[in-house]
Design an enzyme around this catalytic site. Structure first.
Site, mmCIF file in Angstrom:
data_model
loop_
_atom_site.group_PDB
_atom_site.id
_atom_site.type_symbol
_atom_site.label_atom_id
_atom_site.label_comp_id
_atom_site.label_asym_id
_atom_site.label_seq_id
_atom_site.Cartn_x
_atom_site.Cartn_y
_atom_site.Cartn_z
ATOM 1 N N GLY A 1 -141.966 80.057 -14.247
ATOM 2 C CA GLY A 1 -142.078 78.832 -13.460
ATOM 3 C C GLY A 1 -141.723 77.606 -14.265
ATOM 4 O O GLY A 1 -142.211 77.425 -15.381
ATOM 5 N N ALA A 2 -140.865 76.747 -13.703
ATOM 6 C CA ALA A 2 -140.429 75.537 -14.402
ATOM 7 C C ALA A 2 -140.945 74.284 -13.701
ATOM 8 O O ALA A 2 -140.220 73.330 -13.476
ATOM 9 C CB ALA A 2 -138.913 75.509 -14.520
ATOM 10 N N TYR B 1 -144.275 71.387 -13.803
ATOM 11 C CA TYR B 1 -144.730 70.519 -14.895
ATOM 12 C C TYR B 1 -145.246 71.352 -16.070
ATOM 13 O O TYR B 1 -144.891 71.108 -17.221
ATOM 14 C CB TYR B 1 -145.838 69.585 -14.418
ATOM 15 C CG TYR B 1 -145.366 68.570 -13.410
ATOM 16 C CD1 TYR B 1 -144.551 67.512 -13.810
ATOM 17 C CD2 TYR B 1 -145.722 68.649 -12.072
ATOM 18 C CE1 TYR B 1 -144.111 66.571 -12.899
ATOM 19 C CE2 TYR B 1 -145.288 67.703 -11.149
ATOM 20 C CZ TYR B 1 -144.485 66.673 -11.572
ATOM 21 O OH TYR B 1 -144.045 65.753 -10.669
ATOM 22 N N ASN C 1 -137.246 80.914 -13.539
ATOM 23 C CA ASN C 1 -137.526 80.007 -12.424
ATOM 24 C C ASN C 1 -136.658 80.369 -11.227
ATOM 25 O O ASN C 1 -135.524 80.821 -11.370
ATOM 26 C CB ASN C 1 -137.256 78.548 -12.828
ATOM 27 C CG ASN C 1 -137.868 77.565 -11.845
ATOM 28 O OD1 ASN C 1 -139.076 77.614 -11.586
ATOM 29 N ND2 ASN C 1 -137.047 76.699 -11.282
ATOM 30 N N GLU D 1 -150.443 59.781 0.518
ATOM 31 C CA GLU D 1 -149.187 59.289 -0.052
ATOM 32 C C GLU D 1 -148.039 59.457 0.948
ATOM 33 O O GLU D 1 -147.145 58.616 1.035
ATOM 34 C CB GLU D 1 -148.865 60.029 -1.358
ATOM 35 C CG GLU D 1 -149.780 59.650 -2.502
ATOM 36 C CD GLU D 1 -149.173 59.913 -3.871
ATOM 37 O OE1 GLU D 1 -149.370 59.102 -4.783
ATOM 38 O OE2 GLU D 1 -148.487 60.945 -4.014
ATOM 39 N N LYS E 1 -148.055 53.177 -10.893
ATOM 40 C CA LYS E 1 -147.631 54.471 -10.352
ATOM 41 C C LYS E 1 -146.228 54.810 -10.839
ATOM 42 O O LYS E 1 -145.935 55.951 -11.198
ATOM 43 C CB LYS E 1 -147.671 54.432 -8.820
ATOM 44 C CG LYS E 1 -147.241 55.722 -8.132
ATOM 45 C CD LYS E 1 -148.285 56.814 -8.268
ATOM 46 C CE LYS E 1 -147.861 58.085 -7.515
ATOM 47 N NZ LYS E 1 -148.857 59.139 -7.667
#
Lengths: 402, 402
Positions: B10-11, B13, B37, B170, B376
């Site tokens: 998995g790529a 974070y 990935n 969000e 942010k």
């Protein structure tokens, strides 16, 4: 003082140009001019295939009527026409009524499905800005769904275009430009996407010069467009055309019908005698038996007496109708004799994408490829220039910054 | 010579950062590093709500893995993970298998519908680039259909967002930015479009500081977002949520579920013991009972022993997991003692649109409005910087040219 009232219905090529010419032909005190249109904008009908493919922004293909026609000079009414009551000299609109002394009917076309079963329900039409934005969004939605879906149905990426006439061919030409962009955006292999044009006649673009048609076909095929000629569509289902004697089903996720147009339904509702959905007008562009009603553009058949058949219904012709009509209204006001319409054929060019086109100009000279594409942009720009002068040309014109 | 083989799955974070830290921690001859990935790109999970709303282009939210991880140093395999066979030290991929000496499982999350009837079938998920492009296209398609349709169904313009947590809030913040643009594009009155957020808990953003929640609600309501708090969703149908005791139907043309996530299904398939879909790892981030398997990011619960509950599963935490994990793998290779994960909480900021946000930074300082929005962007940029240095920051960073 009671000025005569001239009412123009529709702000397409014919209606816009008639209104503009009237403001030039007539003194301010000579007549009241009213322009009625459904939207507050005019759109370039001949650019709609580009909006539908998504190769130009829809705002490029329209402009505000009030940017070109001064509301101080012309009363602008934004409403839909329901019916013309000829015996009362009255136009019924959706939200009001308006009387006239002289009437110009230039309400354009609607798509004609020729009663093909299911076409009305299942196919998209290249008809106006809204319908073309929907086609653009529908196509892109197929790509997004395909990419996100677990089970891949390659047919959903197929775009099926019914009708190999002018609009159908120009549309597949734009699709050939757009599809590779969509493939890149959604990481989809170009070979998964089919663009199929279906024409009932033995060849696409019936009536066009054979060399030009051969050129167009080859150019489009090289960019991945498939043609099914001599394939009559018997039915349009939600996911396919049914064609030919053996009821072959051609599956697709997007189905667009470009196979025919007819005059505005207001004509039949108002009791005009119709030939294939349009009114065959007199040489002076007035409706038969009417002294004060002109019918122009896609609502009219204007006979080419020399050849015994009507002139082709193009934007070029519509704008020339406008000039004759505005001159004849002036003649009526001045009790002068009316003149008959004479078509000045400047040629016809069909675009086959951004850098390719084909057509004839200057009474028969054939053009291909880049020079034809350039000429096509000249034609598109000319229409803007005629309507809105250099200001509109600069704002919306097809001028490439490189 | 047989180098130990470290395989990172998995790529996201956690996986990207672990791989990067490993290349920095270890000499070229010390270990072989493999990164597996599904796609050849990494995407910013915390930006997905912007892709879904269409406020940023999806290419802004992703970058090529090989732009950040050198393929000369790390073997890159683009394939999907099916299962980990722990007793064989083997990872089964869709198209091949790969053995490992050390394994890092950082496969991220999938959406959790908590078994709500019809949610899986009828709602869109903010899950990856493809699913978010589909949401964006679906929303715009509703506008195009509404504009072109004869009968207007205002409900088709409603966007219903299930879940008032971080992602849900969000997302409605971005929608509040996007909807006016779509209204302009399709000439639709803004008042026709509703954005409704539905949350089962008594208030949105459960667990967040009360003042901040009040601020967020007010800011979003002022921009036309409606909230339905304390409204448990009993069912999701094709065109509505069914909520509350009286089975009220909230109709919509677009339904997005953001109410929950759970760890990758590879975990359960590989026989790990799960708590709410994730593995509760040891302090050193290894799976219980495993010497050579680390589990990071959204696949793991990392306990905050002081508070007796897990640390929140954020991108910030995932990147810190990566540092601990890479250090511990180095320690294993060098026969040194492992260290336990310590969360360095730099604060959390939720965006509420382009120029508004709210959150806490520096152990509890509350931020609102423009300063929070700026913070942010600093956070978003920091994540890019940590992964790809100044080059990636310049390429994809949220820097406004004005």
């Amino acid at each position: 003082m009671n000025k005569p009232k001239i009412v123009v219905l529709g702000a397409g090529y014919a209606g816009m140009m008639t209104t503009k010419k009237l403001t030039q032909n007539l003194g301010i005190d000579e007549a009241e001019i009213v322009l009625v249109n459904k939207h507050n904008y005019h759109y370039e009908t001949t650019w709609l295939h580009e909006v539908a493919a998504g190769t130009i922004n829809h705002n490029r293909a329209r402009f505000m009527i009030s940017d070109v026609i001064s509301p101080n000079r012309v009363r602008l009414i934004y409403d839909s026409v329901v019916e013309v009551k000829r015996d009362e000299n009255l136009v019924v609109l959706e939200n009001s009524e308006i009387s006239y002394d002289y009437l110009v009917i230039s309400l354009g076309f609607v798509t004609n499905t020729f009663g093909i079963k299911g076409m009305e329900e299942n196919a998209f039409f290249i008809q106006d800005i809204d319908s073309c934005q929907l086609i653009r969004e529908h196509i892109e939605y197929q790509f997004a769904q395909y990419k996100n879906g677990e089970e891949k149905d390659d047919d959903s990426l197929t775009i099926l275009v019914g009708g190999g006439g002018f609009t159908g061919i120009e549309f597949v030409g734009e699709l050939a430009e757009k599809v590779p962009q969509l493939c890149k955006k959604y990481d989809i292999d170009r070979s998964k996407v089919r663009i199929i044009n279906v024409e009932a006649a033995p060849s696409i673009m019936p009536g066009f010069d054979k060399d030009l048609v051969t050129y167009a076909k080859k150019s489009l095929q090289e960019r991945g467009v498939e043609f099914r000629e001599g394939a009559a569509i018997k039915e349009c289902k939600a996911d396919c055309f049914v064609v030919g004697e053996d009821n072959e089903e051609i599956k697709a996720g997007t189905i667009v019908w470009t196979g025919g147009v007819t005059g505005s339904p207001v004509l039949s509702k108002s009791g005009f005698e119709l030939t294939k959905g349009k009114v065959t007008v007199n040489g002076d562009l007035r409706a038969p038996g009417e002294d004060n009603i002109f019918i122009l553009g896609d609502c009219a058949w204007v006979m080419n007496e020399a050849e015994g058949r009507p002139f082709p219904p193009t934007a070029q012709a519509a704008m020339q109708h406008a000039t004759t009509c505005a001159n004849n209204i002036k003649a009526l006001l001045h009790n002068e004799p009316l003149t008959n319409f004479v078509f000045d054929d400047k040629g016809t060019v069909a675009s086959l994408g951004v850098t390719d086109a084909m057509g004839t100009v200057f009474s028969g000279t054939k053009l291909y490829g880049k020079s034809a594409a350039t000429m096509k942009k000249v034609i598109d720009n000319r229409s803007l220039f005629l309507q809105g002068g250099p200001r509109l040309l600069l704002k919306k014109g097809k001028v490439r910054p490189f």
